[in-house]
Motif scaffolding. Structure first.
Motif, mmCIF file in Angstrom:
data_model
loop_
_atom_site.group_PDB
_atom_site.id
_atom_site.type_symbol
_atom_site.label_atom_id
_atom_site.label_comp_id
_atom_site.label_asym_id
_atom_site.label_seq_id
_atom_site.Cartn_x
_atom_site.Cartn_y
_atom_site.Cartn_z
ATOM 1 N N SER A 188 1.524 35.060 34.037
ATOM 2 C CA SER A 188 2.683 34.207 33.778
ATOM 3 C C SER A 188 2.963 33.271 34.947
ATOM 4 C CB SER A 188 3.922 35.062 33.497
ATOM 5 O OG SER A 188 4.236 35.859 34.629
ATOM 6 N N ILE A 189 3.668 32.189 34.629
ATOM 7 C CA ILE A 189 4.183 31.245 35.615
ATOM 8 C C ILE A 189 5.685 31.183 35.436
ATOM 9 C CG2 ILE A 189 4.160 28.869 36.443
ATOM 10 C CD1 ILE A 189 1.408 28.543 35.238
ATOM 11 N N MET A 190 6.415 31.626 36.440
ATOM 12 C CA MET A 190 7.886 31.647 36.387
ATOM 13 C C MET A 190 8.388 32.386 35.146
ATOM 14 S SD MET A 190 8.676 27.754 37.680
ATOM 15 C CE MET A 190 10.466 28.033 37.685
ATOM 16 N N GLY A 191 7.718 33.496 34.823
ATOM 17 C CA GLY A 191 8.143 34.318 33.697
ATOM 18 C C GLY A 191 7.597 33.898 32.351
ATOM 19 N N PHE A 192 6.888 32.777 32.275
ATOM 20 C CA PHE A 192 6.352 32.302 30.997
ATOM 21 C C PHE A 192 4.871 32.640 30.903
ATOM 22 C CE2 PHE A 192 4.303 29.090 28.312
ATOM 23 C CZ PHE A 192 5.055 29.221 27.151
ATOM 24 N N GLN A 193 4.488 33.384 29.869
ATOM 25 C CA GLN A 193 3.092 33.748 29.660
ATOM 26 C C GLN A 193 2.362 32.587 28.987
ATOM 27 O OE1 GLN A 193 2.210 37.513 27.906
ATOM 28 N NE2 GLN A 193 3.745 38.622 29.100
ATOM 29 N N THR A 194 1.511 31.942 29.745
ATOM 30 C CA THR A 194 0.829 30.749 29.240
ATOM 31 C C THR A 194 -0.121 31.071 28.090
ATOM 32 O OG1 THR A 194 -0.780 31.074 31.030
ATOM 33 C CG2 THR A 194 0.977 29.471 31.398
ATOM 34 N N SER A 195 -0.630 32.288 28.036
ATOM 35 C CA SER A 195 -1.547 32.656 26.951
ATOM 36 C C SER A 195 -0.850 32.649 25.598
ATOM 37 C CB SER A 195 -2.154 34.037 27.213
ATOM 38 O OG SER A 195 -1.152 35.034 27.291
ATOM 39 N N GLU A 196 0.475 32.894 25.580
ATOM 40 C CA GLU A 196 1.214 32.882 24.322
ATOM 41 C C GLU A 196 1.180 31.497 23.682
ATOM 42 O OE1 GLU A 196 2.602 35.384 22.702
ATOM 43 O OE2 GLU A 196 2.061 36.865 24.217
ATOM 44 N N LEU A 197 1.317 30.463 24.506
ATOM 45 C CA LEU A 197 1.237 29.089 24.004
ATOM 46 C C LEU A 197 -0.200 28.717 23.672
ATOM 47 C CD1 LEU A 197 2.392 26.234 23.490
ATOM 48 C CD2 LEU A 197 2.116 25.804 25.942
ATOM 49 N N ALA A 198 -1.125 29.109 24.540
ATOM 50 C CA ALA A 198 -2.518 28.693 24.383
ATOM 51 C C ALA A 198 -3.128 29.203 23.084
ATOM 52 C CB ALA A 198 -3.337 29.178 25.582
ATOM 53 N N THR A 254 -2.538 29.648 36.166
ATOM 54 C CA THR A 254 -1.990 30.999 36.080
ATOM 55 C C THR A 254 -2.938 32.022 36.696
ATOM 56 O OG1 THR A 254 -0.825 30.421 34.037
ATOM 57 C CG2 THR A 254 -1.099 32.753 34.512
ATOM 58 N N TYR A 255 -4.232 31.827 36.470
ATOM 59 C CA TYR A 255 -5.228 32.768 36.991
ATOM 60 C C TYR A 255 -5.191 32.825 38.523
ATOM 61 C CZ TYR A 255 -9.749 34.930 37.957
ATOM 62 O OH TYR A 255 -10.732 35.752 38.434
ATOM 63 N N PHE A 256 -5.025 31.679 39.157
ATOM 64 C CA PHE A 256 -5.079 31.632 40.621
ATOM 65 C C PHE A 256 -3.700 31.775 41.282
ATOM 66 C CE2 PHE A 256 -9.059 29.422 39.521
ATOM 67 C CZ PHE A 256 -9.944 30.147 40.306
ATOM 68 N N PHE A 257 -2.658 31.253 40.630
ATOM 69 C CA PHE A 257 -1.352 31.194 41.297
ATOM 70 C C PHE A 257 -0.227 31.853 40.510
ATOM 71 C CE2 PHE A 257 -3.771 27.304 42.335
ATOM 72 C CZ PHE A 257 -3.968 27.527 43.694
ATOM 73 N N GLY A 258 -0.540 32.483 39.385
ATOM 74 C CA GLY A 258 0.502 33.094 38.572
ATOM 75 C C GLY A 258 1.086 34.355 39.178
ATOM 76 N N SER A 259 2.206 34.794 38.607
ATOM 77 C CA SER A 259 2.857 36.028 39.066
ATOM 78 C C SER A 259 2.013 37.227 38.661
ATOM 79 C CB SER A 259 4.247 36.141 38.443
ATOM 80 O OG SER A 259 5.027 35.013 38.754
ATOM 81 N N ARG A 260 1.787 38.133 39.607
ATOM 82 C CA ARG A 260 0.968 39.309 39.351
ATOM 83 C C ARG A 260 1.857 40.500 39.012
ATOM 84 N NH1 ARG A 260 -3.974 38.196 40.187
ATOM 85 N NH2 ARG A 260 -4.586 40.358 39.833
ATOM 86 N N PRO A 315 -10.362 31.871 30.624
ATOM 87 C CA PRO A 315 -9.371 32.217 31.649
ATOM 88 C C PRO A 315 -8.466 33.380 31.264
ATOM 89 C CG PRO A 315 -9.419 29.836 31.248
ATOM 90 C CD PRO A 315 -10.224 30.480 30.166
ATOM 91 N N ILE A 316 -8.294 33.634 29.960
ATOM 92 C CA ILE A 316 -7.446 34.745 29.525
ATOM 93 C C ILE A 316 -8.163 36.072 29.707
ATOM 94 C CG2 ILE A 316 -6.254 35.783 27.553
ATOM 95 C CD1 ILE A 316 -5.809 33.004 26.436
ATOM 96 N N PHE A 317 -9.482 36.086 29.487
ATOM 97 C CA PHE A 317 -10.266 37.316 29.459
ATOM 98 C C PHE A 317 -10.104 38.210 30.692
ATOM 99 C CE2 PHE A 317 -14.390 39.114 30.878
ATOM 100 C CZ PHE A 317 -14.463 40.178 29.993
ATOM 101 N N PRO A 318 -10.210 37.700 31.930
ATOM 102 C CA PRO A 318 -10.133 38.612 33.079
ATOM 103 C C PRO A 318 -8.769 39.274 33.238
ATOM 104 C CG PRO A 318 -11.095 36.493 33.704
ATOM 105 C CD PRO A 318 -10.489 36.319 32.355
ATOM 106 N N PRO A 356 -13.959 24.377 23.314
ATOM 107 C CA PRO A 356 -12.526 24.685 23.439
ATOM 108 C C PRO A 356 -12.233 26.181 23.382
ATOM 109 C CG PRO A 356 -12.843 22.822 21.974
ATOM 110 C CD PRO A 356 -14.207 23.367 22.267
ATOM 111 N N ILE A 357 -12.991 26.913 22.562
ATOM 112 C CA ILE A 357 -12.791 28.370 22.504
ATOM 113 C C ILE A 357 -13.095 29.003 23.859
ATOM 114 C CG2 ILE A 357 -13.612 30.513 21.446
ATOM 115 C CD1 ILE A 357 -14.175 28.934 18.907
ATOM 116 N N LEU A 358 -14.188 28.586 24.477
ATOM 117 C CA LEU A 358 -14.555 29.125 25.788
ATOM 118 C C LEU A 358 -13.536 28.755 26.856
ATOM 119 C CD1 LEU A 358 -18.403 28.369 25.744
ATOM 120 C CD2 LEU A 358 -17.262 30.533 25.252
#
Length: 437
Positions: A105-115, A92-98, A154-157, A147-149
């Protein structure tokens, strides 16, 4: 009522809270999106309401399914799911929707919500395991701290507020799980050091990329026949997230300075692109009064940039007043108190820690959204859980609350505890539940 009790397993209070939030969501989103729907399509927002209602129903379905699963099953294969989340976050960080300069997000899905849900469940499992062992700091690095790191990093930036919330929840969970306080302080110090390094290097990287982009644009103008150069010139460099954070803090500082220059009183509103969302939200809250203007009568929805998500609480207060705003706040507090009951009933167990962690991050997200809408906090982009319009947020919130309900199904929070169990049995053995008796 008997058939309802058979279908809706778990804490009935939580079910009632979530159904009320769903009704509030339908009313608030319908009102907040009416102007946008008319401007974009020239029609009323019945289609928007139907789409949101379908998303809301899907959230309830996720909640129902999660509540029917034995909560101990969530601890199985959690490591694999956590690793998958790490891969998704990096992708998501490199290829996600900006959107608004951030890739979330990837195709409208926010990966951080699952993570964030997966990380909370993972920590709940391993905090219980390590609590029973004699350990040193180095023993916790790989199973707990790494695992926390890998998730927060990747979410932090791209989403500072979500990363900060998740990290605070992790620290609180480990503290309640009796992980040594000194080790937690060492982890916090390391995270602060990493944040400082990122902030210091971000400006350098951004300026370098900007110079490269300007040079590419210049070459593209000199060689219009080179298609590859033309394509590169169309790719603008990533927006500096640090500069975005600085801009939000700067807007707060300028507002305080304007008030100070005005003799300590609030200066006349001067709305520009930097403070538009915050100022219009303040106007909405101020005009709401005690009982509000009434359902569907908001005027600031026509001006707020995100009236149906980031600032939906301001719309609720404008239409239902301070009374309505306090009522919504109490619903989230009730949800959190039900999770606290589980912690008191079964301290240091997988189910209790998982339920507490999920409820804690939900109420933190809600309070941040409310703080932004009322002008108490800088703009962060956090949605109001299960109220704001949004697909992935609604689905993941429903699933997360379903996980809490799954725990309450096995642990009746309103009855005295009869069965005693060790912390290890909370993960690997089968408890006696009311359904099994």
């Amino acid at each position: 009522m008997g058939w309802i009790n058979k279908i809706l397993k778990g804490d009935r209070v939580i079910w009632v809270v979530m159904f009320i939030l769903g009704v509030i969501s339908l009313l608030a989103v319908y009102s907040a999106t009416s102007s946008e729907a008319h401007v974009r399509s020239g029609i009323y927002n019945d289609k928007v309401l139907l789409k949101h209602a379908a998303t809301l129903i899907a959230g309830y379905v996720m909640m129902f399914l999660a509540s029917r699963i034995d909560y101990r099953r969530y601890s199985r294969a959690i490591e694999i799911v956590l690793l998958l989340c790490c891969v998704l976050l990096v992708f998501t960080y490199f290829f996600g929707s900006r959107i608004n300069g951030a890739s979330r997000s990837i195709m409208g899905f926010q990966t951080s919500e699952l993570a964030k849900i997966v990380l909370i469940a993972y920590l709940a499992k391993y905090i219980v395991v390590w609590n029973e062992k004699d350990y040193k700091f180095k023993d916790l690095i790989i199973p707990l701290f790494l695992p926390i790191l890998l998730i927060v990093g990747p979410i932090f930036p791209e989403n500072l507020s979500t990363a900060a919330m998740l990290f605070v929840v992790c620290i609180v969970m480990m503290y309640l799980g009796q992980i040594k306080f000194g080790y937690l302080m060492m982890l916090i110090g390391f995270i602060v050091l990493c944040m400082g390094i990122y902030i210091l290097t971000d400006d350098i990287v951004y300026n370098r990329n900007q110079r490269r982009y300007e040079k590419t644009v210049q070459l593209a103008q000199e060689h219009p026949e080179d298609l590859k150069l033309q394509e590169k010139a169309m790719r603008k460099p990533r927006v500096s997230r640090v500069k975005t954070w600085q801009g939000r803090i700067e807007a707060v500082r300028l507002e305080k300075e304007a008030a100070k220059a005005n003799g300590g009183e609030k200066a006349p509103l001067q709305i520009d692109d930097r403070n538009a969302q915050k100022m219009y939200a303040k106007i909405a809250v101020a005009r709401g009064g005690l009982f509000g203007k009434g359902s569907g009568k908001s005027t600031q929805r026509n001006f707020l940039p995100q009236p149906f998500s980031d600032c939906i609480y301001a719309i609720i207060i404008e239409e239902y007043g301070l009374v309505g705003g306090i009522f919504v706040m109490l619903l989230y507090i009730i949800l959190f108190t039900r999770a606290i009951r589980i912690m008191k009933k079964r301290p240091l167990t997988f189910g209790a820690l998982m339920a507490f962690g999920i409820a804690f991050i939900l109420i933190m997200q809600a309070m941040i959204n409310m703080g932004v809408s009322t002008g108490l906090l800088p703009v962060t982009g956090q949605q109001l859980p299960f109220v704001s319009k949004g697909g992935s947020s609604m689905l993941m919130t429903g699933f997360a609350v379903g996980m809490i309900l799954s725990v309450t199904k096995s642990i009746d929070v309103d009855k005295p505890e009869i069965i005693e169990e060790s912390t290890s049995e909370a993960i690997v053995t089968t408890e006696t539940t009311e359904d099994e008796q």
